[in-house]
Write a protein that holds these residues in place. Structure first.
Motif, mmCIF file in Angstrom:
data_model
loop_
_atom_site.group_PDB
_atom_site.id
_atom_site.type_symbol
_atom_site.label_atom_id
_atom_site.label_comp_id
_atom_site.label_asym_id
_atom_site.label_seq_id
_atom_site.Cartn_x
_atom_site.Cartn_y
_atom_site.Cartn_z
ATOM 1 N N LEU A 6 0.869 -1.178 0.000
ATOM 2 C CA LEU A 6 0.000 0.000 0.000
ATOM 3 C C LEU A 6 0.903 1.223 0.000
ATOM 4 O O LEU A 6 1.787 1.326 0.846
ATOM 5 N N ARG A 7 0.706 2.116 -0.950
ATOM 6 C CA ARG A 7 1.559 3.300 -1.075
ATOM 7 C C ARG A 7 0.745 4.574 -0.987
ATOM 8 O O ARG A 7 -0.116 4.811 -1.820
ATOM 9 N N ASP A 8 1.062 5.397 0.011
ATOM 10 C CA ASP A 8 0.499 6.756 0.142
ATOM 11 C C ASP A 8 -1.030 6.756 -0.001
ATOM 12 O O ASP A 8 -1.588 7.521 -0.786
ATOM 13 N N VAL A 27 -1.153 6.581 4.150
ATOM 14 C CA VAL A 27 -0.725 5.342 4.789
ATOM 15 C C VAL A 27 0.063 4.479 3.805
ATOM 16 O O VAL A 27 -0.371 4.280 2.665
ATOM 17 N N SER A 28 1.213 4.018 4.231
ATOM 18 C CA SER A 28 1.960 3.046 3.442
ATOM 19 C C SER A 28 2.189 1.807 4.284
ATOM 20 O O SER A 28 2.443 1.923 5.480
ATOM 21 N N LEU A 29 2.079 0.638 3.662
ATOM 22 C CA LEU A 29 2.179 -0.600 4.425
ATOM 23 C C LEU A 29 2.609 -1.717 3.488
ATOM 24 O O LEU A 29 2.156 -1.777 2.339
ATOM 25 N N ARG A 64 -1.750 4.030 -4.132
ATOM 26 C CA ARG A 64 -1.696 2.811 -4.923
ATOM 27 C C ARG A 64 -1.783 1.572 -4.040
ATOM 28 O O ARG A 64 -1.192 1.520 -2.962
ATOM 29 N N LEU A 65 -2.549 0.570 -4.499
ATOM 30 C CA LEU A 65 -2.638 -0.711 -3.793
ATOM 31 C C LEU A 65 -2.237 -1.803 -4.766
ATOM 32 O O LEU A 65 -2.797 -1.878 -5.866
ATOM 33 N N GLU A 66 -1.311 -2.644 -4.356
ATOM 34 C CA GLU A 66 -0.903 -3.722 -5.255
ATOM 35 C C GLU A 66 -0.808 -5.045 -4.523
ATOM 36 O O GLU A 66 -0.367 -5.110 -3.377
#
Lengths: 266, 264
Positions: A6-8, A27-29, A64-66
């Motif tokens: 998970l980016r920004d 949130v980044s994870l 972005r979610l990947e």
């Protein structure tokens, strides 16, 4: 290698006639393959929103979610989810509930039944295959929900406070059962809770969230040896983790409370 | 114990007491009826005596005319009710769960549900005549809009988590509707069909107001002209009993078709 990234991620809700709410702020994870990640935070910190984003049930305002390098775009069977509320389909028996996903995939009846019976055994519900959900206790229903989510063999298992509605004895039992199943099947899990004990007991890593705006305040690696049993709950290292997280969450609870009071008086 | 008496709210009583109390209420009505008629308090053309109603019943059963009236009414009621249900159940389910369908349908239903069906009878006669179609249409109009609103409510109350859960299990939109939304609505649909079936019976006399030559409603209206209060009461009792039978049928069908459903 991180499989979920998970980016920004920012989520802003704009309810009608109310000021906008920043549910998640930048949130980044990262969640690595086969790890058990837990997000712990006070109610209203946006942790459920975070999980629903990964499930594809909501879309972020930005970020972005990947999953495995592929952008997440809507819900799919490769991200199974267990909800806090009881979501078994009441018109289906235990076995039919577990077969729901495989059947949608178009597997043959006998394949579906094999998958279901195997998982029903794994959650210790053999003998209840033909029962309807109304005949089951809360803990049993959540065990079926777990089996049903696993039946699709998802890449990642999302759990949104799945034991939140259970009494504390049942909850403890469910946590141990979940660890058993996880240990033997090696799944990547993203688990949401507000219960600190639960977070430490289950997780390889615990991400502590703060509220309003929702962001990840700190991430801890939990190095308590596995397999974990109930005595882990009273070990000194458990207590150390608990002290750290408690103090993080304590500040947060006060902040959230203040913010709520301000909104009320405003 | 003070918390367990007939007079504490939400407390169960034993079956014997329940049956006794039920019998008492029926007996009181019957006794009052006997007192008014056999006691000579009311004249016979005002209120027929119990034995006269029984005699009227026996006579009309012997020459089969009561059964003919029953059959005629059943055809009208069931045709109107089934026709209404066929449309109201799917449209209602969609209306409760799709805002677009709700936006399309709600203005019409919101308006129509307040129109007394009897107010539409002149138009119905003009448009579809005075045959059985007109009578069926009265029942249809009397139940359809009410069903639509009740069933749309059932559909709107289905938990969003159940729908979301189906998505995460790999269901697409179409399957979420067919495999989750529709079955989830069934207990509520059955309950409301049962309620509206009761309402359909209450429209019977209105349906048979115009140009009927058979049917229980017609039998009652016809008896009114001659002040045959025994026949009027016979008609009333017959409607009540048929209504009870359909009610029991729905209760039975729900238990039979939806054994998984928790509450009755």
């Amino acid at each position: 290698m991180s499989m979920l990234s998970l980016r920004d991620i920012t989520v802003r809700f704009e309810p009608k006639g109310k000021p906008p709410v920043l549910a998640l702020d930048d949130v980044s994870l990262d969640v690595a393959n086969d790890t058990f990640s837990v997000i712990v935070g006070p109610s209203g910190c946006g942790k459920s929103t975070l999980l629903r984003l990964v499930a594809g049930l909501e879309t972020p305002t930005s970020g972005r979610l990947e999953l495995d390098g592929q952008p997440i775009n809507g819900p799919s069977a490769d991200r199974g989810m267990v909800f806090q509320s009881y979501t078994l389909f009441p018109w289906l028996t235990v076995r039919e509930n577990v077969m729901f996903g495989p059947k949608l995939k178009g597997l043959s009846k006998s394949e579906c039944e094999d998958i279901a019976d195997d998982l029903i055994k794994a959650v210790h519900l053999d003998g209840f295959e033909k029962s309807y959900p109304k005949e089951l206790s809360g803990g049993m229903r959540q065990r079926v929900a777990l089996a049903r989510a696993l039946a699709n063999d998802p890449r990642i298992l999302l759990m949104d406070e799945p034991f939140g509605a259970l009494d504390s004895q049942t909850r403890q039992m469910m946590q141990e059962l979940l660890l058993d199943v996880w240990q033997s099947r090696r799944k990547t899990v993203l688990f949401i809770t507000h219960d600190i004990d639960e977070a430490i007991f289950l997780g390889d890593e615990v991400h502590v969230m703060s509220a309003r705006p929702g962001l990840i305040k700190q991430s801890l690696d939990i190095s308590i040896e596995r397999p974990r049993h109930i005595d882990a709950l009273t070990s000194p290292e458990f207590m150390d983790y608990k002290r750290t997280i408690l103090s993080l969450m304590h500040d947060e609870a006060i902040k959230a409370e203040d913010a709520a009071n301000q909104r009320k008086s405003a | 114990m003070w918390t367990r008496s007939l007079f504490s709210p939400k407390t169960d009583i034993d079956k014997g007491t329940y049956v006794t109390l039920s019998l008492i209420s029926v007996a009181v009505i019957l006794a009052l009826w006997c007192l008014l008629t056999y006691g000579g308090i009311t004249p016979r053309d005002f209120l027929a005596a119990p034995h006269e109603v029984v005699q009227a019943g026996i006579k009309r059963m012997a020459n089969m005319s009561l059964f003919e009236h029953m059959w005629a009414s059943l055809v009208v009621i069931l045709s109107g009710f089934i026709l209404a249900s066929i449309f109201a159940v799917p449209i209602g389910i969609l209306m409760g769960s799709f805002r677009a369908v709700q936006a399309l349908i709600e203005p019409i239903t919101g308006f129509m549900r307040y129109i007394p069906v009897s107010a539409l009878i002149p138009l119905l006669i003009l448009w579809i005549g005075i045959g059985i179609e007109q009578k069926i249409m009265v029942i249809f109009l009397g139940t359809f809009f009410q069903q639509l609103i009740l069933i749309s409510d059932v559909s709107a109350r289905i938990s969003k988590d159940l729908i979301d859960c189906a998505y995460t299990l790999g269901a697409d939109r179409r399957r979420v509707v067919t495999r989750v939304l529709v079955p989830a609505c069934m207990p509520g649909v059955m309950d409301n069909l049962r309620v509206t079936m009761g309402w359909a019976w209450t429209y019977l006399v209105v349906a048979e107001l115009v140009a009927a030559d058979t049917g229980l409603g017609y039998m009652i209206l016809n008896a009114m002209r001659g002040l045959f209060t025994d026949v009027i009461l016979l008609g009333v009792f017959t409607i009540g009993i048929l209504g009870l039978i359909t009610d029991f049928f729905f209760k039975w069908a729900r238990r039979r078709l939806l054994p998984w459903s928790a509450d009755f």
